[in-house]
Write a protein that holds these residues in place. Structure first.
Motif, PDB file in Angstrom:
ATOM      1  N   GLY A 107     -37.489  -0.655  66.466  1.00 13.22           N
ATOM      2  CA  GLY A 107     -37.381   0.809  66.328  1.00 13.22           C
ATOM      3  C   GLY A 107     -37.436   1.267  67.830  1.00 13.22           C
ATOM      4  N   GLY A 108     -36.719   2.170  68.309  1.00 10.14           N
ATOM      5  CA  GLY A 108     -36.445   2.646  69.729  1.00 10.14           C
ATOM      6  C   GLY A 108     -36.532   1.614  70.711  1.00 10.14           C
ATOM      7  N   VAL A 109     -37.633   1.567  71.745  1.00 11.86           N
ATOM      8  CA  VAL A 109     -37.757   0.753  72.739  1.00 11.86           C
ATOM      9  C   VAL A 109     -38.132  -0.468  72.115  1.00 11.86           C
ATOM     10  N   GLY A 110     -38.951  -0.229  70.676  1.00 10.98           N
ATOM     11  CA  GLY A 110     -39.249  -1.542  70.349  1.00 10.98           C
ATOM     12  C   GLY A 110     -38.263  -2.605  70.124  1.00 10.98           C
ATOM     13  N   CYS A 111     -37.149  -2.205  70.310  1.00 11.58           N
ATOM     14  CA  CYS A 111     -36.027  -3.142  70.038  1.00 11.58           C
ATOM     15  C   CYS A 111     -36.526  -4.257  71.204  1.00 11.58           C
ATOM     16  N   ALA A 112     -36.757  -3.939  72.294  1.00  9.25           N
ATOM     17  CA  ALA A 112     -37.049  -4.696  73.330  1.00  9.25           C
ATOM     18  C   ALA A 112     -37.947  -5.982  73.040  1.00  9.25           C
ATOM     19  N   ILE A 113     -38.857  -5.706  72.073  1.00  9.47           N
ATOM     20  CA  ILE A 113     -39.664  -6.552  71.348  1.00  9.47           C
ATOM     21  C   ILE A 113     -39.032  -7.196  70.317  1.00  9.47           C
ATOM     22  N   ALA A 114     -38.201  -6.618  69.558  1.00 10.52           N
ATOM     23  CA  ALA A 114     -37.482  -7.404  68.507  1.00 10.52           C
ATOM     24  C   ALA A 114     -36.477  -8.165  68.754  1.00 10.52           C
ATOM     25  N   LEU A 115     -35.902  -8.191  70.090  1.00  9.39           N
ATOM     26  CA  LEU A 115     -34.722  -8.882  70.539  1.00  9.39           C
ATOM     27  C   LEU A 115     -35.369 -10.381  70.660  1.00  9.39           C
ATOM     28  N   PRO A 116     -36.281 -10.629  71.520  1.00 13.19           N
ATOM     29  CA  PRO A 116     -36.712 -11.972  71.779  1.00 13.19           C
ATOM     30  C   PRO A 116     -37.095 -12.691  70.171  1.00 13.19           C
ATOM     31  N   LEU A 117     -37.503 -11.896  69.435  1.00 17.22           N
ATOM     32  CA  LEU A 117     -37.932 -12.673  67.989  1.00 17.22           C
ATOM     33  C   LEU A 117     -36.569 -13.103  67.383  1.00 17.22           C
ATOM     34  N   ALA A 118     -35.448 -12.026  67.454  1.00 19.69           N
ATOM     35  CA  ALA A 118     -34.147 -12.553  66.955  1.00 19.69           C
ATOM     36  C   ALA A 118     -33.754 -13.997  67.441  1.00 19.69           C
TER      37      ALA A 118
END
Lengths: 280, 465
Positions: A107-118
């Motif tokens: 969600g939002g800039v949380g995508c920066a956290i989600a990306l390394p998870l992917a």
């Protein structure tokens, strides 16, 4: 002295990707871990999730959204300038064990956290479907990066200016109905993670939230980052930042995150006024 | 010696006026001048067997340095002091002398013990202002890593450096000093004093690496193999703050003393325009009775709050250094003894009060202190908009989780023998990481003993391969 910025990329207005050469962090970093950054002497210690790392090049990428005085100072830094402190990798890495088919929600800039998870999930051999949500098209970031890692990417915006109108919960619910998902990983604002957790709860699918509480030292010493999980007190910096989203007391976390709001508003105004003066 | 002076009364430490100092973070105790220090040193009876030295965790030759000070040979006195104590300017300020050296002082049975700590502080401050640091000793080419730059790590590093070792100290935070910089407030221990002690160690050749977290940025194994240290000392400190486990403890306005003090001391949050915030409360309840509780209470007072210390035993059992309790009282801090919090009252997620039960003392417990128990029907609410928990700490798992084979005690503390040896060969430990929350000087004593053990270990191991 300090840690030099090797690269700087503006992803969107107020959102930058900064690359640092920091071997002490890059050689041990894993998905889900974070660093603490202090932009300048006298600055605040700001926790930021590691957006990417390159062991060979000994670099770490951070994605910073300029929301307060401290993140503004950080986002204003240019290539060749330095931050005075950068420490990590902190927190426990995200656990991907046993996950074959995953959904990653950002969600939002949380995508920066989600990306390394992917990325971590792909490296662990799992397939990934991504759901990324933003307020409107002006805030959309990292779509290409998610596309490269995901079987499917579901883009949502609150106002419908890009992708599907609404929040991440709708596509997430559809994916839950489709079934055949082992785990869901969510990163973003607390209310969004709370609703994502409610969306997956009826399906009993393991859901992991990456928490972002206020921290100081990031090593367990201050206890500021405590989060209630399943009725127990946990320190996000030592035991997290990932916790079982179905057990997190999100309402308490939301309340705790607001502890210094009046101060933060004043600091932000002060910072903006300083900038204005510099421009005049 | 001017024997007549031995009849002089103990010289009181001049202090900042309580009404003034409760509004600032400048040092409370102002220090002796040369004449006062000399006269106070003259009060020493020079007893055979030096009971005071036996009361000192680092065994400073107290009668010897006092004798030199009594003759006005201040630099010589400092050198004697410095032989055994790596951080005299710190210890002169924060040691619980009344429980250690001064408790053993024979003069205490006559009138009042010699103010050993005050003279120590004077000598260290005078040296810092005028004295020269000893030249860096010749290096023996052998490398030792110290993890943590608090009192244990600094004492260990200093002792090893003096013995010729090349010492690197790894510190997790952005400033060296551990609890001396994040925990103890400037009005008790000015940060310049800590800075000077660290500079002195640097002059001895000790290298500091900041922003490096043991167990996260590096492992003990890596220090031994990749980085080639022949021995490692773990002085990682006390660890995670304890909470009571009562309702309302996660409300906005409840802090661990560690958090509250770190914001103020390390991050300078009390200063106008600081980047890091500290919660500005009107009525603060501090739970606990140790030095950390006093420090938190006095900080809150300086930030303008009305402060009550809530302690479950009676005044007699207060573990805090006597002087801190006296100073806290003078500054207008209230004490509520024999009271134990049972619940934090909240209003829309914010602290609104502290529900306490009155206690009475029963039989002595394992620690020898009488254990408190609740008096039925005695509950009362203390008005508060912030609560600071100063209840001690439990061991930090970051390093131990990442160190295979390191034996831990039942609570997760590192197991080490009297000389600091752990279950891993070449790995030593000391300070709060081993003992749990203790005092600065006890941690320094452990660091110093471990340094001697590391020296013996490496000498037995033979020269560098």
């Amino acid at each position: 002295m300090g840690y030099e910025i090797l690269q700087r990329e503006v992803l969107r207005e107020g959102i930058v990707r900064l690359r640092f050469s920091v071997p002490l962090i890059s050689r041990r970093a894993l998905a889900g871990q974070f660093v603490i950054v202090r932009a300048d002497q006298g600055g605040e210690r700001v926790p930021l999730t590691i957006a990417a790392y390159d062991r060979a090049a000994e670099t770490v990428d951070l994605i910073v959204q300029a929301v307060g005085a401290s993140t503004m100072s950080l986002a204003e830094k240019r290539v060749g300038q330095s931050v005075c402190d950068l420490v990590g990798p902190l927190g426990m890495p995200t656990c991907f064990a046993g996950v074959k088919r995953a959904v990653v929600v950002g969600g939002g800039v949380g995508c920066a956290i989600a990306l390394p998870l992917a990325q971590g999930l792909r490296e662990a051999g799992a397939t990934v479907q991504s759901v990324i949500g933003f307020r409107s098209r002006e805030q959309v970031i990292l779509t290409e990066e998610f596309s490269a890692l995901s079987e499917r990417v579901f883009l949502t915006t609150d106002d419908g200016s890009a992708g599907e109108k609404g929040n991440v919960c709708r596509p997430l619910a559809r994916l839950m109905k489709e079934g055949n998902i082992d785990a869901v990983f969510v990163a973003g604002p607390l209310p969004m993670m709370k609703y994502a957790a409610e969306t997956t709860r009826p399906y009993g699918i393991k859901t992991v939230a990456s928490m972002n509480p206020i921290m100081i030292d990031g090593t367990g010493m201050c206890g500021c980052c405590r989060v209630r999980v399943g009725g127990e007190m946990k320190f996000a910096c030592v035991d997290g930042p990932d916790f079982d989203a179905h057990l997190i007391d999100f309402d308490e976390a939301i309340s705790r995150l607001s502890a210094y709001r009046p101060f933060e508003q004043r600091a932000r105004e002060r910072h903006c006024n300083l900038l204005k003066k510099e421009e005049d | 010696m001017e024997k007549g002076k031995q009849t002089a009364n103990r010289h009181t430490m001049p202090v900042q006026d309580p009404h003034e100092r409760q509004k600032n973070f400048r040092e409370v105790a102002l220090g002796y001048d040369g004449e006062t220090a000399r006269e106070e040193a003259l009060r020493c009876l020079g007893c055979k067997g030096a009971p005071c030295t036996k009361g000192c965790p680092v065994a400073v030759d107290i009668p010897a340095f006092l004798a030199e000070a009594a003759h006005g040979n201040f630099e010589k006195a400092y050198k004697i002091l410095r032989e055994d104590n790596a951080l005299p300017a710190v210890c002169g300020r924060v040691c619980p002398q009344e429980k250690q050296c001064e408790a053993q002082c024979t003069r205490g049975r006559v009138d009042a013990p010699v103010a050993i700590g005050n003279v120590e502080r004077f000598l260290a401050d005078l040296h810092a202002a005028s004295g020269e640091n000893p030249p860096s000793p010749p290096k023996n080419g052998r490398r030792v890593a110290v993890v943590g730059s608090g009192p244990a790590g600094l004492a260990c590093a200093g002792e090893l450096a003096r013995r010729g070792y090349e010492v690197t100290v790894y510190e997790a935070l952005h400033a060296a000093g551990g609890v001396l910089v994040y925990g103890i407030p400037a009005f008790r221990l000015p940060k310049e004093v800590v800075g000077r002690e660290i500079e002195e160690l640097e002059a001895l050749g000790v290298r500091f690496v900041l922003n490096a977290v043991g167990g996260k940025s590096f492992t003990v194994e890596e220090l031994r193999t990749d980085l080639g240290y022949e021995a490692v000392f773990l002085g990682t400190g006390a660890g995670l703050p304890r909470f009571m486990g009562i309702e309302g403890e996660n409300a906005v306005g409840v802090f661990s003393a560690n958090e509250y003090l770190t914001r103020i001391n390390l991050m300078g949050a009390y200063e106008e325009g600081a980047a890091t915030p500290v919660y500005r409360a009107k009525k603060v309840a501090v739970v606990g009775g140790g030095n950390v509780a006093m420090d938190a209470a006095r900080c809150a007072r300086r930030l303008g709050a009305e402060v009550t210390v809530v302690y479950r035993r009676s005044e007699e059992e207060l573990p805090a250094r006597r002087e801190e309790v006296v100073h806290a009282r003078e500054e207008g801090i209230l004490f509520r003894f024999l009271a134990n919090p049972v619940k934090i009252e909240t209003e829309s997620g914010h602290v609104s009060g502290l529900l306490c039960a009155e206690m009475e003392l029963g039989e002595p417990d394992a620690s020898g202190r009488r254990s408190p128990r609740e008096r039925a029907g005695s509950r009362f609410v203390l008005a508060a908009d912030a609560v600071i928990m100063a209840l001690g700490t439990s061991p930090n798992p970051l390093l131990s989780r990442a160190t295979e084979g390191l034996a831990l005690g039942p609570r997760g503390e590192i197991v080490a023998d009297g000389e600091g040896r752990t279950s891993l060969e070449g790995v030593f430990a000391g300070g709060d990481a081993v003992t749990g929350s203790a005092t600065v000087i006890q941690a320094m004593g452990a660091g110093k003993r471990a340094a001697a053990a590391i020296d013996r270990y490496l000498q037995n191991k033979g020269p560098v391969a």
